[in-house]
Scaffold this active site. Structure first.
Site, mmCIF file in Angstrom:
data_model
loop_
_atom_site.group_PDB
_atom_site.id
_atom_site.type_symbol
_atom_site.label_atom_id
_atom_site.label_comp_id
_atom_site.label_asym_id
_atom_site.label_seq_id
_atom_site.Cartn_x
_atom_site.Cartn_y
_atom_site.Cartn_z
ATOM 1 N N HIS A 50 0.849 -1.146 0.069
ATOM 2 C CA HIS A 50 -0.180 -0.012 0.037
ATOM 3 C C HIS A 50 0.883 1.446 -0.060
ATOM 4 C CE1 HIS A 50 -2.586 -3.008 2.334
ATOM 5 N NE2 HIS A 50 -3.466 -2.569 1.172
ATOM 6 N N ASP A 163 -3.305 -7.115 -7.580
ATOM 7 C CA ASP A 163 -4.564 -7.518 -7.987
ATOM 8 C C ASP A 163 -4.692 -7.039 -9.501
ATOM 9 O OD1 ASP A 163 -5.837 -8.075 -4.961
ATOM 10 O OD2 ASP A 163 -4.637 -6.271 -4.915
HETATM 11 P P1 AMP Z 1 -6.333 -3.739 -0.518
HETATM 12 O O1 AMP Z 1 -6.222 -2.973 0.739
HETATM 13 O O2 AMP Z 1 -6.085 -5.167 -0.313
HETATM 14 O O3 AMP Z 1 -7.740 -3.641 -1.088
HETATM 15 O O4 AMP Z 1 -5.323 -3.194 -1.666
HETATM 16 C C1 AMP Z 1 -5.434 -1.570 -1.700
HETATM 17 C C2 AMP Z 1 -4.520 -1.424 -3.101
HETATM 18 O O5 AMP Z 1 -3.153 -1.785 -2.696
HETATM 19 C C3 AMP Z 1 -4.832 -2.234 -4.103
HETATM 20 O O6 AMP Z 1 -4.672 -1.519 -5.175
HETATM 21 C C4 AMP Z 1 -4.123 -3.187 -4.344
HETATM 22 O O7 AMP Z 1 -3.845 -3.767 -5.597
HETATM 23 C C5 AMP Z 1 -2.664 -2.761 -3.692
HETATM 24 N N1 AMP Z 1 -1.648 -3.917 -3.134
HETATM 25 C C6 AMP Z 1 -2.003 -4.637 -2.311
HETATM 26 N N2 AMP Z 1 -0.859 -5.520 -2.042
HETATM 27 C C7 AMP Z 1 -0.067 -5.103 -2.674
HETATM 28 C C8 AMP Z 1 1.476 -5.283 -3.040
HETATM 29 N N3 AMP Z 1 1.979 -6.426 -2.542
HETATM 30 N N4 AMP Z 1 2.221 -4.792 -3.966
HETATM 31 C C9 AMP Z 1 1.390 -3.739 -4.647
HETATM 32 N N5 AMP Z 1 0.276 -3.267 -4.600
HETATM 33 C C10 AMP Z 1 -0.386 -3.914 -3.523
#
Ligand code: AMP
Length: 298
Positions: A50, A163
């Site tokens: 994030h 994602d």
């Molecule tokens: P989430 O909180 O899981 O909904 O993720 C929020 C954002 O962070 C989304 O755009 C995800 O694709 C991105 N994200 C989550 N994990 C990663 C990671 N390991 N590397 C890069 N972006 C990430």
């Protein structure tokens, strides 16, 4: 949390806003001063993945809004909505330290007031991969991201390639609905041993964590075979067998698809194809891990 506790917390974290009017007013002020605003939507459980999006936004935009909202409509009843990691204070502090200027933390009723009845469905790109085992998921994601974009009105919004299908669904939605925002994708951030960072990694036991690292390692080996011209079904079958042997309890999908539009590539070699990508989702006890990698360097 009581209203008093929320109020006290907001005094301490003066960059937190909870309603759409406050968010809009702040973003309008910035844009009125000619500043470009980037939005980083998250569900909290903040980790370096994030934070990389916040860093990137701070590089390419003048002001960054990060949102924290665990979106109930993208969870099926049997999924982990209740147990999803929540620590708003720690998350808001980490996002702020990384460069977020404003943290938007709406309540579920701010997002879905009584009478709410609209949903966004993005068709082809939402089918297959995660769309098969989580049929509710992309409708929930598209709807909440559409709302966040309308609420904030950013010049750009940043999403992780972790994602990957979600990123393409959001790109499609913003193009199809003429939404005046640039969607920026950012690379997957990994642990030292290669495991893609995820808020759900905290669910893994020590033993599962040891197995989890082999997902990325086996995918890298499969990618070397695919890049060397071996047939897709042969490489996928080998990868599946290896992951199950390593201790994954179930394989949701292992697929090669075109990285631009997710067209499946199910036979032959990928050698002459443009942007083939390997996608994986595998179950480890109660935790579902996803990962994806480009087969050729981009
Ligand atoms: P989430 O909180 O899981 O909904 O993720 C929020 C954002 O962070 C989304 O755009 C995800 O694709 C991105 N994200 C989550 N994990 C990663 C990671 N390991 N590397 C890069 N972006 C990430």
């Amino acid at each position: 949390m009581s209203t008093d506790q929320i109020f006290q917390k907001d005094q301490e974290n003066s960059n937190i806003v909870r309603n759409v009017n406050e968010l809009r007013a702040k973003v309008k002020d910035w844009q009125g001063d000619g500043l470009q605003v980037g939005l980083v939507p998250t569900m909290g459980g903040i980790h370096a993945g994030h934070l990389s999006l916040v860093h990137k936004s701070a590089e390419i935009a003048d002001r960054t809004v990060a949102s924290i909202f665990v979106n109930p409509t993208q969870f099926a009843p049997h999924e982990d909505l209740e147990s999803y990691p929540r620590d708003e204070n720690a998350d808001a502090s980490a996002l702020t330290a990384a460069g977020a200027d404003l943290i938007f933390c709406p309540s579920a009723t701010e997002m879905y007031p009584e009478g709410f009845q609209t949903s966004i469905s993005v068709n082809t790109v939402s089918t297959g991969l995660c769309g098969t085992s989580r049929p509710h998921f992309f409708g929930g994601v598209a709807t909440v991201v559409c709302k966040l974009l309308n609420q904030c009105g950013p010049d750009m919004a940043l999403f992780g390639e972790k994602d990957y299908q979600q990123l393409l669904v959001i790109r499609r939605m913003t193009q199809d609905l003429d939404m005046p925002v640039e969607i920026v994708g950012a690379p997957i951030i990994r642990e030292k041993d290669g495991l893609a960072m995820s808020s759900r990694n905290v669910y893994l036991s020590a033993e599962e964590r040891r197995v989890a690292t082999t997902l990325n390692q086996e995918m890298s080996k499969a990618i070397a075979l695919l890049a060397g011209g071996n047939d897709v079904p042969f490489c996928i079958a080998g990868l599946r067998a290896k992951l199950l042997e390593n201790g994954f309890t179930d394989i949701d999908y292992l697929e090669v698809r075109n990285g631009h539009d997710l067209t499946p590539i199910t036979s032959g070699s990928v050698r002459k194809l443009e942007s083939p990508r390997l996608f994986a989702a595998a179950q480890l006890g109660r935790t579902r891990l996803i990962d994806n990698m480009a087969i050729f360097k981009e």
